[in-house]
Enzyme design. Sequence first.
Site, mmCIF file in Angstrom:
data_model
loop_
_atom_site.group_PDB
_atom_site.id
_atom_site.type_symbol
_atom_site.label_atom_id
_atom_site.label_comp_id
_atom_site.label_asym_id
_atom_site.label_seq_id
_atom_site.Cartn_x
_atom_site.Cartn_y
_atom_site.Cartn_z
ATOM 1 N N ASP A 142 1.377 -1.652 5.494
ATOM 2 C CA ASP A 142 1.688 -1.666 3.683
ATOM 3 C C ASP A 142 0.248 -2.414 3.819
ATOM 4 O O ASP A 142 0.320 -2.545 2.677
ATOM 5 C CB ASP A 142 3.083 -2.367 3.185
ATOM 6 C CG ASP A 142 3.239 -3.528 3.143
ATOM 7 O OD1 ASP A 142 3.038 -4.160 4.402
ATOM 8 O OD2 ASP A 142 4.436 -3.505 3.696
ATOM 9 N N HIS B 252 2.197 -5.989 6.550
ATOM 10 C CA HIS B 252 3.437 -6.603 7.415
ATOM 11 C C HIS B 252 3.205 -5.237 8.267
ATOM 12 O O HIS B 252 2.595 -4.355 7.667
ATOM 13 C CB HIS B 252 4.544 -5.863 6.778
ATOM 14 C CG HIS B 252 5.044 -7.199 5.807
ATOM 15 N ND1 HIS B 252 5.020 -6.395 4.589
ATOM 16 C CD2 HIS B 252 5.560 -7.678 5.340
ATOM 17 C CE1 HIS B 252 5.158 -7.956 3.155
ATOM 18 N NE2 HIS B 252 5.906 -8.676 4.248
ATOM 19 N N SER C 206 9.584 -12.145 5.053
ATOM 20 C CA SER C 206 9.409 -11.061 5.403
ATOM 21 C C SER C 206 9.449 -10.045 6.259
ATOM 22 O O SER C 206 9.228 -8.748 6.882
ATOM 23 C CB SER C 206 8.891 -10.187 4.270
ATOM 24 O OG SER C 206 6.851 -10.540 4.334
#
Length: 394
Positions: free
Chosen positions: A361, A364, A57
């Site tokens: 968040d 990340h 991600s």
Amino acid sequence: MAKPLLMLPLLAAAFFLAAAASASARVPAAAFTTPAVTRTANRSGGCYPRFFAFGDSLIDTGNFIHYSTAPGPVARSPYGETFFHRPTGRASDGRLVVDFVVERLGFPYWTPYLAGKTEDDFRYGANFAVASGTALNQLLFKKKHLDVGGITPYSLGVQIRWFEKVLAMLGSTEHERREIMASSLFLVGEIGANDYNHPFFQNKTREWVMPLVPRVIRSIGMALEALIQLGARTLYVPGIFPLGCAPRYLFLFRNSSTADYDPATGCLRWLNDLTTHHNSLLQAKLAELRRAHLDVSLVYVDYYDEVLSIVSAPARNGFTPATALDACCGGGGFHNANFTVHCTEPGAVQCPDPSRYVSWDGLHMTEAVYRIMARGILDGPFAVPPIVSRCKKY
């Protein structure tokens, strides 16, 4: 000393596969396509004609939301608010490291691999990274009795097979394919963090996780070897950023003793020790591959020291010291990192200015941090030699 964990949902499942994301609430995947930006290719002076990336991600620019039936919070605002002004599948408020690299190379923003259909979609390369992706395959985790519901089946090995399909599409002959490989830039990683995140968030201890590290490195090495055998000559391989500084881990281990924290940063020592162990083994693997392939450039990218330098001196890097270890958008609680409430859900607490925060968040980073990380790989000093210095005319 290993820390007992509370029974918590798997990290990737909690973040990406939130139960609240029902099919009726989903926006069609086409809505998340990265906006086309017209650029003159190879603006950086005739650098690499193509750029290919693999990972999770930290790199995924839309693959996850193109295959998942419940992409969860990342498919909803405020994700993407800073630059794209809407969610695009990126796990940040804006651009990722690869976006800044693509910009510097002068390419249009990538079509995610799973959204591409024709040779033209991959004219400037492709991004194969998938959020929640692992270096080890899903079957291994299943054999170890982990819940694999939140672990994508698209591990690094699968991403390499995807690449082989694209390569066959781009080059009809062996000669053409090897020319493409030799002239292209490859970014392999960051990958491996989720191999540790998944078990940690399923109540596994450090002693359970540590034996995975050599297997993760072996898997990364096999992927690099596969690309080299296909003809790759320039590969950048990032290590893992300091997991012990991630707000979600600080929330998870919030009952740790004072001795568990680094007084200089407030990060968890033992978790950062695991991270440095991974990075040390990765560097040793790269050294081994360099000895075996003298004509190949394998460059380690030091994400660990780069992020740690930001956390250690936030004000010097433009961030607010008091919130250097807090999530900008999270579920409240310790470090605003209670991940039972997601960034996009009612009750979430969002900061007024993401550019002043390190973490977006809780796991990340913000676009502001990714910009700094990209500078470290493009211009140095966290990649030696940096990408731009290796630019060649083709």
